[in-house]
Design a protein around this motif. Structure first.
Motif, PDB file in Angstrom:
ATOM      1  N   ILE A 131     -20.639 -49.815 -75.577  1.00 59.69           N
ATOM      2  CA  ILE A 131     -19.937 -50.440 -74.447  1.00 59.69           C
ATOM      3  C   ILE A 131     -19.217 -51.700 -74.913  1.00 59.69           C
ATOM      4  O   ILE A 131     -18.043 -51.921 -74.596  1.00 59.69           O
ATOM      5  CB  ILE A 131     -20.932 -50.784 -73.328  1.00 59.69           C
ATOM      6  CG1 ILE A 131     -21.552 -49.516 -72.759  1.00 59.69           C
ATOM      7  CG2 ILE A 131     -20.238 -51.565 -72.213  1.00 59.69           C
ATOM      8  CD1 ILE A 131     -22.741 -49.772 -71.868  1.00 59.69           C
ATOM      9  N   LEU A 132     -19.913 -52.525 -75.692  1.00 58.67           N
ATOM     10  CA  LEU A 132     -19.305 -53.755 -76.199  1.00 58.67           C
ATOM     11  C   LEU A 132     -18.140 -53.438 -77.114  1.00 58.67           C
ATOM     12  O   LEU A 132     -17.065 -54.047 -77.015  1.00 58.67           O
ATOM     13  CB  LEU A 132     -20.356 -54.592 -76.935  1.00 58.67           C
ATOM     14  CG  LEU A 132     -19.835 -55.871 -77.602  1.00 58.67           C
ATOM     15  CD1 LEU A 132     -19.226 -56.809 -76.564  1.00 58.67           C
ATOM     16  CD2 LEU A 132     -20.955 -56.573 -78.366  1.00 58.67           C
TER      17      LEU A 132
ATOM     18  N   GLY B  56     -24.003 -47.184 -82.772  1.00 56.70           N
ATOM     19  CA  GLY B  56     -24.389 -45.883 -82.232  1.00 56.70           C
ATOM     20  C   GLY B  56     -25.188 -45.970 -80.947  1.00 56.70           C
ATOM     21  O   GLY B  56     -25.311 -44.972 -80.228  1.00 56.70           O
ATOM     22  N   SER B  57     -25.748 -47.141 -80.649  1.00 58.63           N
ATOM     23  CA  SER B  57     -26.503 -47.290 -79.399  1.00 58.63           C
ATOM     24  C   SER B  57     -25.524 -47.389 -78.234  1.00 58.63           C
ATOM     25  O   SER B  57     -24.369 -47.799 -78.392  1.00 58.63           O
ATOM     26  CB  SER B  57     -27.378 -48.546 -79.447  1.00 58.63           C
ATOM     27  OG  SER B  57     -26.581 -49.711 -79.418  1.00 58.63           O
ATOM     28  N   GLY B  58     -25.991 -47.013 -77.042  1.00 59.86           N
ATOM     29  CA  GLY B  58     -25.127 -47.077 -75.873  1.00 59.86           C
ATOM     30  C   GLY B  58     -24.670 -48.491 -75.576  1.00 59.86           C
ATOM     31  O   GLY B  58     -23.493 -48.722 -75.269  1.00 59.86           O
TER      32      GLY B  58
ATOM     33  N   ASP C 256     -34.256 -42.011 -76.719  1.00 59.44           N
ATOM     34  CA  ASP C 256     -33.457 -41.984 -77.943  1.00 59.44           C
ATOM     35  C   ASP C 256     -32.001 -42.174 -77.553  1.00 59.44           C
ATOM     36  O   ASP C 256     -31.687 -42.385 -76.378  1.00 59.44           O
ATOM     37  CB  ASP C 256     -33.666 -40.661 -78.694  1.00 59.44           C
ATOM     38  CG  ASP C 256     -33.663 -40.858 -80.207  1.00 59.44           C
ATOM     39  OD1 ASP C 256     -32.718 -41.515 -80.712  1.00 59.44           O
ATOM     40  OD2 ASP C 256     -34.595 -40.383 -80.876  1.00 59.44           O
ATOM     41  N   ASN C 257     -31.095 -42.086 -78.534  1.00 56.63           N
ATOM     42  CA  ASN C 257     -29.682 -42.223 -78.200  1.00 56.63           C
ATOM     43  C   ASN C 257     -29.167 -40.950 -77.535  1.00 56.63           C
ATOM     44  O   ASN C 257     -29.830 -39.910 -77.533  1.00 56.63           O
ATOM     45  CB  ASN C 257     -28.849 -42.601 -79.429  1.00 56.63           C
ATOM     46  CG  ASN C 257     -28.885 -41.545 -80.519  1.00 56.63           C
ATOM     47  OD1 ASN C 257     -28.724 -40.350 -80.251  1.00 56.63           O
ATOM     48  ND2 ASN C 257     -29.080 -41.970 -81.758  1.00 56.63           N
ATOM     49  N   THR C 258     -27.982 -41.037 -76.959  1.00 60.01           N
ATOM     50  CA  THR C 258     -27.450 -39.925 -76.165  1.00 60.01           C
ATOM     51  C   THR C 258     -27.325 -38.653 -76.985  1.00 60.01           C
ATOM     52  O   THR C 258     -27.664 -37.559 -76.508  1.00 60.01           O
ATOM     53  CB  THR C 258     -26.080 -40.313 -75.574  1.00 60.01           C
ATOM     54  OG1 THR C 258     -26.250 -41.432 -74.694  1.00 60.01           O
ATOM     55  CG2 THR C 258     -25.479 -39.154 -74.785  1.00 60.01           C
ATOM     56  N   LYS C 259     -26.846 -38.752 -78.216  1.00 64.70           N
ATOM     57  CA  LYS C 259     -26.650 -37.554 -79.036  1.00 64.70           C
ATOM     58  C   LYS C 259     -27.962 -36.808 -79.251  1.00 64.70           C
ATOM     59  O   LYS C 259     -28.016 -35.578 -79.117  1.00 64.70           O
ATOM     60  CB  LYS C 259     -26.035 -37.923 -80.396  1.00 64.70           C
ATOM     61  CG  LYS C 259     -25.768 -36.708 -81.280  1.00 64.70           C
ATOM     62  CD  LYS C 259     -25.179 -37.101 -82.613  1.00 64.70           C
ATOM     63  CE  LYS C 259     -24.851 -35.865 -83.446  1.00 64.70           C
ATOM     64  NZ  LYS C 259     -26.006 -34.971 -83.635  1.00 64.70           N
ATOM     65  N   VAL C 260     -29.018 -37.525 -79.586  1.00 61.45           N
ATOM     66  CA  VAL C 260     -30.317 -36.887 -79.810  1.00 61.45           C
ATOM     67  C   VAL C 260     -30.819 -36.249 -78.524  1.00 61.45           C
ATOM     68  O   VAL C 260     -31.334 -35.123 -78.533  1.00 61.45           O
ATOM     69  CB  VAL C 260     -31.338 -37.916 -80.341  1.00 61.45           C
ATOM     70  CG1 VAL C 260     -32.748 -37.330 -80.357  1.00 61.45           C
ATOM     71  CG2 VAL C 260     -30.945 -38.374 -81.743  1.00 61.45           C
TER      72      VAL C 260
ATOM     73  N   VAL D 251     -28.582 -40.896 -69.228  1.00 59.15           N
ATOM     74  CA  VAL D 251     -27.881 -41.376 -70.419  1.00 59.15           C
ATOM     75  C   VAL D 251     -26.801 -42.372 -70.043  1.00 59.15           C
ATOM     76  O   VAL D 251     -26.318 -42.402 -68.913  1.00 59.15           O
ATOM     77  CB  VAL D 251     -27.262 -40.210 -71.215  1.00 59.15           C
ATOM     78  CG1 VAL D 251     -28.322 -39.181 -71.595  1.00 59.15           C
ATOM     79  CG2 VAL D 251     -26.138 -39.536 -70.429  1.00 59.15           C
ATOM     80  N   GLU D 252     -26.406 -43.164 -71.029  1.00 55.94           N
ATOM     81  CA  GLU D 252     -25.304 -44.105 -70.840  1.00 55.94           C
ATOM     82  C   GLU D 252     -24.130 -43.774 -71.748  1.00 55.94           C
ATOM     83  O   GLU D 252     -23.058 -44.377 -71.639  1.00 55.94           O
ATOM     84  CB  GLU D 252     -25.787 -45.535 -71.121  1.00 55.94           C
ATOM     85  CG  GLU D 252     -26.471 -45.681 -72.472  1.00 55.94           C
ATOM     86  CD  GLU D 252     -27.207 -46.987 -72.631  1.00 55.94           C
ATOM     87  OE1 GLU D 252     -26.539 -48.033 -72.663  1.00 55.94           O
ATOM     88  OE2 GLU D 252     -28.446 -46.958 -72.723  1.00 55.94           O
TER      89      GLU D 252
END
Length: 296
Positions: A201-202, A195-197, A126-130, A145-146
């Motif tokens: 970054i982009l 919201g994705s890592g 999942d995403n980092t927050k989750v 995580v990223e």
């Protein structure tokens, strides 16, 4: 075993409402108040200050929250390890952000399993927050995580530094040869969801150059890296991804990297666990078993 009043404290921190905390714990609201008063007298500090009827953590309360969250996680983990002694195998509950989980983790996990063939493994992607929320709740032991995280709340090791590249279909036709990111703004950008890592970054890079995703002529958002790559292979647009996510396609020639001037971008992949955990030595060993290199 954690004092039951710590559980009450954690519930109040979760809901910031004594009534809701009481309902969640199936106790009375006066009992919640009594438990909090006990902890305040025990530690000799105020844990909450009230703004109207709503509690807010004091500085001491925030400090106790961090420590209590780690203690709760360690108690859950210890219970699992004790139960493991009655079984043949052991359990690893590991979290990973989606791109890391899909492309970087399988090889690392295969190496781990070759040395721990008796292990049962549960992977959460999942995403980092989750993942941080699940780590705090004891649902996972540790995570790769990223995204960003509070370094006061988590202990961590740098797992790897990964290049981030611009790619397109091999033979993709540009109106003019791109030399900078600005030259790509007329193209359709195929990108992960907000919201994705990968997206973060982009966006961070673009922000440093006074640009945003919406500056591209057209944008297609997809929450799946495989689908993004397939669209790019069909010549539907360009994208930005980790090098490890397109390694096979670049090697086979189905995708090609877009060489850009002044675009040398990389990002850290971090292995982390709750700060102050008594199981630090175990996490450091696991880090190495998953292919991480200790940094002196």
């Amino acid at each position: 075993m954690i004092d039951f009043r710590i559980d009450t404290f954690l519930a109040v921190c979760q809901y910031m409402n004594y009534t809701k905390a009481a309902e969640a714990l199936s106790i009375t609201q006066p009992a919640v108040t009594q438990h909090i008063h006990y902890l305040e007298e025990h530690f000799g500090v105020k844990l909450f200050q009230f703004q109207g009827k709503r509690p807010a953590l004091t500085e001491a309360g925030r400090l106790l929250l961090g420590a209590a969250t780690t203690l709760k996680h360690d108690e859950i983990y210890l219970r699992e390890k004790l139960l493991d002694t009655t079984k043949r195998g052991k359990l690893l509950a590991l979290g990973a952000t989606k791109t890391v989980g899909a492309y970087l983790l399988p090889q690392a996990l295969a190496g781990y399993l070759s040395h721990n063939p008796e292990a049962d493994v549960h992977i959460t992607m999942d995403n980092t927050k989750v993942l941080l929320d699940e780590l705090d709740q004891g649902k996972i032991d540790c995570a790769l995580v990223e995204g960003s995280f509070d370094k006061d709340q988590y202990d961590f090791l740098l797992y790897s530094v990964e290049p981030f590249v611009a790619v397109c279909r091999s033979g993709y036709t540009f109106d003019r040869r791109p030399e900078t990111v600005e030259d790509l703004l007329q193209e359709r950008l195929i990108v992960r969801e907000a919201g994705s890592g990968t997206r973060n970054i982009l966006e961070s890079y673009l922000k440093r150059h006074n640009l945003v995703v919406a500056d591209f002529s057209h944008v297609t958002e997809i929450n799946n890296v495989t689908a993004i790559k397939e669209l790019v292979k069909q010549g539907a647009g360009i994208t930005f991804l980790y090098g490890f996510a397109v390694q096979e396609e670049l090697a086979s020639g189905t995708l090609q990297q877009i060489p850009l001037a002044h675009f040398s971008l990389s990002h850290n992949i971090t292995f982390l666990w709750r700060h102050g955990s008594i199981f630090r030595a175990y996490y450091e060993q696991l880090f190495e078993e998953l292919g991480g290199t200790p940094h002196k």
